[in-house]
Write an enzyme that holds these catalytic residues in place. Structure first.
Site, PDB file in Angstrom:
ATOM      1  N   ASP A  68      10.793  -3.109  -2.538  1.00 13.45           N
ATOM      2  CA  ASP A  68       9.146  -3.132  -2.759  1.00 13.45           C
ATOM      3  C   ASP A  68       8.838  -1.521  -3.337  1.00 13.45           C
ATOM      4  O   ASP A  68       9.638  -0.618  -3.000  1.00 13.45           O
ATOM      5  CB  ASP A  68       8.494  -3.529  -1.249  1.00 13.45           C
ATOM      6  N   ASP A 137       5.724  -5.744  13.366  1.00 14.00           N
ATOM      7  CA  ASP A 137       4.926  -6.952  13.491  1.00 14.00           C
ATOM      8  C   ASP A 137       5.502  -8.478  12.743  1.00 14.00           C
ATOM      9  O   ASP A 137       4.691  -9.215  12.487  1.00 14.00           O
ATOM     10  CB  ASP A 137       3.474  -6.916  12.713  1.00 14.00           C
ATOM     11  N   HIS A 139       7.098  -7.990   9.861  1.00 17.85           N
ATOM     12  CA  HIS A 139       6.847  -8.073   8.218  1.00 17.85           C
ATOM     13  C   HIS A 139       8.131  -7.938   7.652  1.00 17.85           C
ATOM     14  O   HIS A 139       9.049  -7.288   8.528  1.00 17.85           O
ATOM     15  CB  HIS A 139       5.753  -7.358   7.668  1.00 17.85           C
ATOM     16  N   GLU A 144       3.246  -9.092   4.582  1.00 18.96           N
ATOM     17  CA  GLU A 144       2.544  -9.022   6.070  1.00 18.96           C
ATOM     18  C   GLU A 144       2.218 -10.432   6.467  1.00 18.96           C
ATOM     19  O   GLU A 144       2.572 -11.217   5.763  1.00 18.96           O
ATOM     20  CB  GLU A 144       1.236  -8.250   5.651  1.00 18.96           C
TER      21      GLU A 144
HETATM   22  C1  GLP Z   1       8.467  -0.712   5.687  1.00 18.80           C
HETATM   23  C2  GLP Z   1       9.346  -1.516   4.697  1.00 18.80           C
HETATM   24  C3  GLP Z   1      10.197  -2.489   4.979  1.00 18.80           C
HETATM   25  C4  GLP Z   1      11.004  -1.989   6.487  1.00 18.80           C
HETATM   26  C5  GLP Z   1       9.888  -2.040   7.583  1.00 18.80           C
HETATM   27  C6  GLP Z   1      10.523  -1.522   8.604  1.00 18.80           C
HETATM   28  O1  GLP Z   1       7.147  -0.616   5.762  1.00 18.80           O
HETATM   29  N1  GLP Z   1       8.617  -1.881   3.583  1.00 18.80           N
HETATM   30  O2  GLP Z   1      11.306  -2.754   3.839  1.00 18.80           O
HETATM   31  O3  GLP Z   1      12.123  -2.869   6.741  1.00 18.80           O
HETATM   32  O4  GLP Z   1       8.826  -1.362   6.988  1.00 18.80           O
HETATM   33  O5  GLP Z   1      10.513   0.127   8.577  1.00 18.80           O
HETATM   34  P1  GLP Z   1      11.495   0.868   9.472  1.00 18.80           P
HETATM   35  O6  GLP Z   1      12.864   0.694   9.265  1.00 18.80           O
HETATM   36  O7  GLP Z   1      11.226   2.362   9.086  1.00 18.80           O
HETATM   37  O8  GLP Z   1      11.175   0.685  10.984  1.00 18.80           O
END
Ligand code: GLP
Length: 261
Positions: A68, A137, A139, A144
């Site tokens: 992304d 959450d 995602h 989302e």
């Molecule tokens: C982000 C990314 C995801 C990631 C998630 C968790 O916003 N777009 O690809 O897996 O949220 O992030 P983190 O690993 O920093 O907890």
């Protein structure tokens, strides 16, 4: 699904790195799907460490696709996901920049960016191994809750929760972009092997919902239940809410060598 309860983030990183290296050793031109965020960092650091030690494989022919990207940040912004993945993984392991792809968020490219990204992944032969984190959450990438389980790469709008979770990477919470381009859940489902990593107790509820709850757009990460080759690496805190934890431990302890990664 292979759910692997481990002790800590360092062990998640080591086992994850073993999986990536086994693929690249068997296919030097493998296609990796890369996640940003903090969850995969121990894995990336382990790959870098082994590369520097001279024990890792060559990444000269590997191609990568990011999950992304933020809309509205210039590509050289330090928090753009392309800049992040170059800094945190691909530059240090010597992966040529021309082989590192992310969705095109330039204003000119944006309208067709989703379709072009899908075509680029398909013409690379598809993603062999997709590394994933999970949002608090549930995602997945930037899909989302409410995202179609069949969605493809497209623009989505972040929830306030995700924007505040990600505010730690920016000077001010208001600097976190509202819109993003993300691989869809249908895109992620097309990868040959999904490697989901989660650490810390903030992920425990989402992990249990994704792996043991109903498959539902309300928990985007539950889409992994529809995939035939999924590996989930969890530290103790992230695994804490799983109802079948003892069974997963038993399965992993008795894993035969022939099962591989
Ligand atoms: C982000 C990314 C995801 C990631 C998630 C968790 O916003 N777009 O690809 O897996 O949220 O992030 P983190 O690993 O920093 O907890």
């Amino acid at each position: 699904m292979e759910i692997v309860p481990l002790t800590d983030a360092a062990q998640v990183g080591r086992i994850g790195a073993d999986t990536v290296e086994a693929l690249v050793a068997s296919d030097p031109a493998a296609v990796l799907g890369l996640a940003t965020g903090s969850s995969p960092l121990p894995l990336y650091r382990e790959l870098i460490r082994r590369h520097r030690d001279g024990t890792g494989p060559s990444y000269a022919r590997v191609r990568t696709f990011n999950l992304d990207e933020y809309v509205g940040l210039p590509p050289d912004h330090p928090q753009s996901y392309l800049a992040t993945i170059r800094r945190e993984l691909t530059d240090p392991i010597g992966l040529p920049r021309a082989q590192v792809h992310g969705p095109d968020v330039t204003p000119e490219g944006l309208p067709e960016a989703g379709e072009r990204y899908e075509r680029a992944i398909a013409s690379a032969g598809g993603i062999d191994l997709q590394i994933l984190g999970i949002g608090g959450d549930g995602h997945l990438a930037f899909n989302e809750p409410g995202s179609s389980l069949a969605s493809l790469t497209r623009i989505t709008t972040l929830t306030q929760r995700t924007r505040s979770d990600n505010a730690r990477f920016f000077d001010s919470p208001d600097d976190v972009p509202r819109h993003v381009l993300t691989q869809g859940l249908g895109t992620i489902r097309r990868a040959a092997h999904l490697l989901l990593v989660a650490t810390g107790r903030d992920k425990a509820v989402a992990v249990a919902a994704a792996l043991e709850g109903p498959v539902s757009a309300s928990c985007p990460a539950s889409v992994v239940q529809l995939h035939r080759h999924v590996t989930v690496l969890l530290d103790e805190a992230a695994a804490a809410q799983l109802g079948r934890l003892d069974y997963y431990r038993e399965v992993y302890a008795a894993k035969p060598d022939w099962r591989g990664h």
